[in-house]
Design a protein around this motif. Structure first.
Motif, mmCIF file in Angstrom:
data_model
loop_
_atom_site.group_PDB
_atom_site.id
_atom_site.type_symbol
_atom_site.label_atom_id
_atom_site.label_comp_id
_atom_site.label_asym_id
_atom_site.label_seq_id
_atom_site.Cartn_x
_atom_site.Cartn_y
_atom_site.Cartn_z
ATOM 1 N N LYS A 1 1.843 1.918 -3.519
ATOM 2 C CA LYS A 1 0.712 2.359 -4.312
ATOM 3 C C LYS A 1 0.430 3.927 -4.085
ATOM 4 O O LYS A 1 0.115 4.793 -4.942
ATOM 5 C CB LYS A 1 -0.478 1.554 -3.906
ATOM 6 C CG LYS A 1 -1.771 1.785 -4.674
ATOM 7 C CD LYS A 1 -2.932 1.065 -4.404
ATOM 8 C CE LYS A 1 -4.057 1.373 -5.141
ATOM 9 N NZ LYS A 1 -5.347 0.641 -4.739
ATOM 10 N N GLU A 2 0.532 4.119 -2.777
ATOM 11 C CA GLU A 2 0.332 5.777 -2.465
ATOM 12 C C GLU A 2 1.318 6.366 -2.961
ATOM 13 O O GLU A 2 0.877 7.442 -3.453
ATOM 14 C CB GLU A 2 0.378 5.679 -0.853
ATOM 15 C CG GLU A 2 -0.969 5.094 -0.022
ATOM 16 C CD GLU A 2 -0.891 5.398 1.344
ATOM 17 O OE1 GLU A 2 -0.460 6.390 1.645
ATOM 18 O OE2 GLU A 2 -1.199 4.462 2.295
ATOM 19 N N GLU B 1 0.790 6.896 -6.571
ATOM 20 C CA GLU B 1 -0.574 7.990 -6.903
ATOM 21 C C GLU B 1 -0.042 9.389 -6.811
ATOM 22 O O GLU B 1 -0.145 10.210 -7.198
ATOM 23 C CB GLU B 1 -1.497 7.654 -5.774
ATOM 24 C CG GLU B 1 -2.438 6.468 -6.376
ATOM 25 C CD GLU B 1 -3.313 6.044 -5.422
ATOM 26 O OE1 GLU B 1 -3.616 6.842 -4.516
ATOM 27 O OE2 GLU B 1 -3.872 4.915 -5.557
ATOM 28 N N PHE B 2 0.937 9.673 -5.435
ATOM 29 C CA PHE B 2 1.501 10.932 -5.181
ATOM 30 C C PHE B 2 2.362 11.338 -6.247
ATOM 31 O O PHE B 2 2.272 12.563 -6.756
ATOM 32 C CB PHE B 2 2.310 10.750 -3.848
ATOM 33 C CG PHE B 2 3.025 12.173 -3.560
ATOM 34 C CD1 PHE B 2 2.556 13.500 -3.126
ATOM 35 C CD2 PHE B 2 4.432 11.993 -3.839
ATOM 36 C CE1 PHE B 2 3.433 14.221 -2.812
ATOM 37 C CE2 PHE B 2 5.211 13.066 -3.582
ATOM 38 C CZ PHE B 2 4.710 14.436 -2.993
ATOM 39 N N LYS C 1 0.678 12.426 -9.687
ATOM 40 C CA LYS C 1 -0.271 13.600 -9.839
ATOM 41 C C LYS C 1 0.266 14.746 -10.350
ATOM 42 O O LYS C 1 1.151 14.929 -10.748
ATOM 43 C CB LYS C 1 -0.475 13.886 -8.177
ATOM 44 C CG LYS C 1 -1.175 13.158 -7.181
ATOM 45 C CD LYS C 1 -1.507 13.809 -5.882
ATOM 46 C CE LYS C 1 -2.462 13.109 -4.979
ATOM 47 N NZ LYS C 1 -2.521 13.524 -3.841
ATOM 48 N N SER D 1 0.853 -1.290 0.177
ATOM 49 C CA SER D 1 0.038 -0.063 0.016
ATOM 50 C C SER D 1 0.901 1.236 0.210
ATOM 51 O O SER D 1 0.452 2.264 -0.475
ATOM 52 C CB SER D 1 -1.024 -0.039 1.330
ATOM 53 O OG SER D 1 -0.230 0.149 2.321
ATOM 54 N N VAL D 2 2.103 1.148 0.658
ATOM 55 C CA VAL D 2 3.003 2.367 0.719
ATOM 56 C C VAL D 2 3.257 2.757 -0.971
ATOM 57 O O VAL D 2 3.536 3.818 -1.208
ATOM 58 C CB VAL D 2 4.133 2.122 1.420
ATOM 59 C CG1 VAL D 2 4.939 3.225 1.283
ATOM 60 C CG2 VAL D 2 3.485 1.965 2.977
#
Length: 142
Positions: free
Chosen positions: A5-6, A9-10, A13, A2-3
C-alpha cells in the motif's frame, strides 16, 4: 500488505509521475539533439572546416606483429597497446557543439518567456482603490 500500500501511494504520487514523464521526454529530446548534431550540424561543420573525424588518430605503444595492418581497428584486434586519443577529441568536439546548441536553445526559450511575461499589461486598479490613492495624494499635498 502495508508495504504494498505504501509503495502504491509512493508510485502514484504526482512527483514520481512527473519525474517519469520528464525522464521519458528528456530521453526523446536527447535523441533529437543527438540527431541534430550528428546528421545536420556535423556534416556542415565538416564542409566548412574539413573532416573533423579524429577517431583514427592514435599512437602505437607496442610493436605490431607482422602482417597486421597499420590501422586502429586491426591493431586493437591484434591486442597491440595503442593510445587512441582521436576518439576522445571527436567526442569532445561533439560535446562543445552540443553544449553550444543547447545554450542557444535555452537562450531563445528564456527570451520567449520574458516576452510572454511582459505582454500582460498591469490591470487598472479597482475604482475604490484609485479613489483612495487620490485622497491620499491630496492629503500629502496639503
Amino acid at each position: 500488505m502495508s508495504v504494498l500500500k505504501e509503495f502504491r501511494e509512493f508510485a502514484v504520487k504526482g512527483n514520481v509521475i512527473d519525474l517519469a514523464v520528464g525522464v521519458i521526454i528528456g530521453a526523446a529530446f536527447g535523441k533529437i539533439v543527438d540527431s541534430l548534431v550528428a546528421d545536420v550540424i556535423m556534416p556542415l561543420v565538416g564542409i566548412v572546416f574539413g573532416k573533423l573525424d579524429f577517431s583514427n588518430l592514435y599512437i602505437v605503444l607496442g610493436t605490431a606483429p607482422a602482417g597486421v595492418a597499420n590501422n586502429l581497428a586491426d591493431l586493437k584486434k591484434a591486442g597491440v597497446p595503442v593510445l587512441a586519443y582521436g576518439n576522445f577529441i571527436t567526442i569532445a568536439v561533439n560535446f562543445v557543439i552540443l553544449a553550444f546548441i543547447i545554450f542557444m536553445m535555452v537562450k531563445q526559450i528564456n527570451k520567449l518567456r520574458k516576452t510572454q511575461e511582459a505582454a500582460p499589461a498591469e490591470a487598472a486598479p479597482p475604482e475604490d482603490i484609485a479613489l483612495l490613492r487620490e485622497i491620499r495624494d491630496s492629503l500629502k499635498r496639503s
